[in-house]
Design an enzyme around this catalytic site. Structure first.
Site, PDB file in Angstrom:
ATOM      1  CE1 TYR A  47      40.455   5.284  76.459  1.00 52.44           C
ATOM      2  CE2 TYR A  47      41.292   3.580  77.917  1.00 52.44           C
ATOM      3  CZ  TYR A  47      40.621   3.948  76.774  1.00 52.44           C
ATOM      4  OH  TYR A  47      40.101   2.991  75.933  1.00 52.44           O
ATOM      5  CE  LYS A  65      38.895  -0.056  75.129  1.00 54.44           C
ATOM      6  NZ  LYS A  65      38.025  -0.783  74.164  1.00 54.44           N
TER       7      LYS A  65
HETATM    8  O1  0WE Z   1      38.731   3.735  73.804  1.00 52.75           O
HETATM    9  C1  0WE Z   1      38.769   4.838  73.258  1.00 52.75           C
HETATM   10  C2  0WE Z   1      37.505   5.667  73.136  1.00 52.75           C
HETATM   11  C3  0WE Z   1      36.655   5.500  74.338  1.00 52.75           C
HETATM   12  C4  0WE Z   1      35.494   6.433  74.506  1.00 52.75           C
HETATM   13  C5  0WE Z   1      35.428   7.712  73.990  1.00 52.75           C
HETATM   14  C6  0WE Z   1      34.318   8.505  74.260  1.00 52.75           C
HETATM   15  C7  0WE Z   1      34.214   9.921  73.775  1.00 52.75           C
HETATM   16  C8  0WE Z   1      32.793  10.421  73.718  1.00 52.75           C
HETATM   17  C9  0WE Z   1      34.472   5.971  75.276  1.00 52.75           C
HETATM   18  N1  0WE Z   1      33.393   6.724  75.548  1.00 52.75           N
HETATM   19  C10 0WE Z   1      33.309   7.965  75.051  1.00 52.75           C
HETATM   20  N2  0WE Z   1      32.205   8.705  75.374  1.00 52.75           N
HETATM   21  C11 0WE Z   1      31.940   9.920  74.825  1.00 52.75           C
HETATM   22  O2  0WE Z   1      30.966  10.589  75.212  1.00 52.75           O
HETATM   23  N3  0WE Z   1      39.962   5.297  72.783  1.00 52.75           N
HETATM   24  C12 0WE Z   1      41.165   4.485  72.920  1.00 52.75           C
HETATM   25  C13 0WE Z   1      40.118   6.636  72.177  1.00 52.75           C
HETATM   26  C14 0WE Z   1      40.513   7.554  73.284  1.00 52.75           C
HETATM   27  O3  0WE Z   1      39.596   7.995  74.175  1.00 52.75           O
HETATM   28  C15 0WE Z   1      40.278   8.765  75.102  1.00 52.75           C
HETATM   29  C16 0WE Z   1      41.632   8.798  74.781  1.00 52.75           C
HETATM   30  C17 0WE Z   1      41.801   8.017  73.621  1.00 52.75           C
HETATM   31  C18 0WE Z   1      43.079   7.719  72.916  1.00 52.75           C
HETATM   32  C19 0WE Z   1      39.787   9.434  76.215  1.00 52.75           C
HETATM   33  C20 0WE Z   1      40.656  10.155  77.003  1.00 52.75           C
HETATM   34  C21 0WE Z   1      42.008  10.201  76.717  1.00 52.75           C
HETATM   35  C22 0WE Z   1      42.506   9.525  75.592  1.00 52.75           C
END
Ligand code: 0WE
Length: 258
Positions: free
Chosen positions: A158, A165
């Site tokens: 993450y 966040k």
């Molecule tokens: O906040 C999120 C998503 C955040 C996110 C995801 C992406 C994927 C594709 C932000 N930017 C991007 N950019 C991209 O190119 N989440 C809470 C979902 C999430 O994202 C993760 C998670 C989880 C759960 C990323 C890594 C590990 C776990």
């Protein structure tokens, strides 16, 4: 009963029918709120078409592009809010982005540009939207943003999003302190992992979801509608004493040691 009749709600962050923002928009609508929707404009107009068709049944009175990295688009969007609504009540912030290369490997490998972009889109945008919304809020207004456990604890990969966040959650407290005296509450929901456009692009998300299903007290993940219902609560008078808070909607996962 939870009643948002007569309330006007601007919802950001709907990309498709799996978006958490879509679950929120549906539940706010079900509670009687009048909706406005922003979408991310792209050169082919794909989001405009997809999101436009998706939200049509909810009869949004506002449908405007808003790329939060562009101050002019924020000004335009809230100019539309002022023109159509005058004052409004609810701002929903469901926006995040980090470069794919930042969401894998060592956190210390985060680039300067990658750090700035992730924090700009995922954290600063809440502050900027609240600045634009501040003169337009009715008394009793409510702001809700989406966070994730990665703000509090190390979640593998993450990375910079966790830092973003954390900044977002801290912004919630400073904004709550500033806007409380004018009758506006600011809160976050820390949602458990859900399969969405953003999370599906992340390697290992299915393993994380299976882990939640095994160890979370409720033995399942949460749905977009459950996040939507908690958001509706935070936007209603039922939560009139709650501000500056981060509420976990995660099947209880965050209380567990493993
Ligand atoms: O906040 C999120 C998503 C955040 C996110 C995801 C992406 C994927 C594709 C932000 N930017 C991007 N950019 C991209 O190119 N989440 C809470 C979902 C999430 O994202 C993760 C998670 C989880 C759960 C990323 C890594 C590990 C776990």
């Amino acid at each position: 009963m939870l009643n948002l009749t007569g309330k006007k709600a601007l919802v950001t962050g709907i990309a498709n029918n799996r978006s958490i923002a879509w679950g929120i928009a549906q539940q706010l609508h079900a509670a009687g709120a009048e909706l406005g929707v922003t979408y991310l404009p792209d050169d082919k107009g794909r989001f405009e078409k997809k999101v436009g068709e998706l939200v049509e049944p909810l009869n949004p009175s506002i449908f405007v592009p808003c790329n939060v990295q562009d101050d002019a688009q924020i000004t335009e969007a809230f100019g539309m809010v002022a023109e159509k609504w005058g004052k409004f009540d609810i701002l929903i912030h469901c926006l995040a982005f980090a470069g794919k290369e930042e969401l894998t490997g060592d956190y210390s490998a985060t680039s300067r540009d990658g750090f700035a972009r992730a924090l700009d889109i995922s954290a600063y945008s809440l502050t900027r939207l609240c600045a634009a919304a501040k003169p337009l809020f009715n008394e009793g207004g409510s702001v809700v943003t989406l966070s994730y456990l990665g703000a509090e604890r190390v979640i593998p990969n993450y990375n910079v999003m966790g830092v973003a966040k954390a900044a977002l959650e801290c912004s919630v407290r400073y904004l709550a302190s500033e806007l409380g005296p004018v009758g506006v509450r600011v809160n976050a929901i820390s949602a458990g992992p859900i399969r969405t456009l953003a999370s599906s692009a992340v390697g290992g998300i299915l393993d994380m979801i299976h882990h939640v299903e095994e160890v979370a007290p409720l033995r399942r993940t949460v749905t977009q509608v459950e996040v939507g219902n908690a958001t509706a609560f935070l936007c209603s008078d039922l939560s009139s004493g709650i501000t500056g808070e981060v509420i976990h909607v995660d099947s209880g996962y965050s209380i567990m040691g493993m």
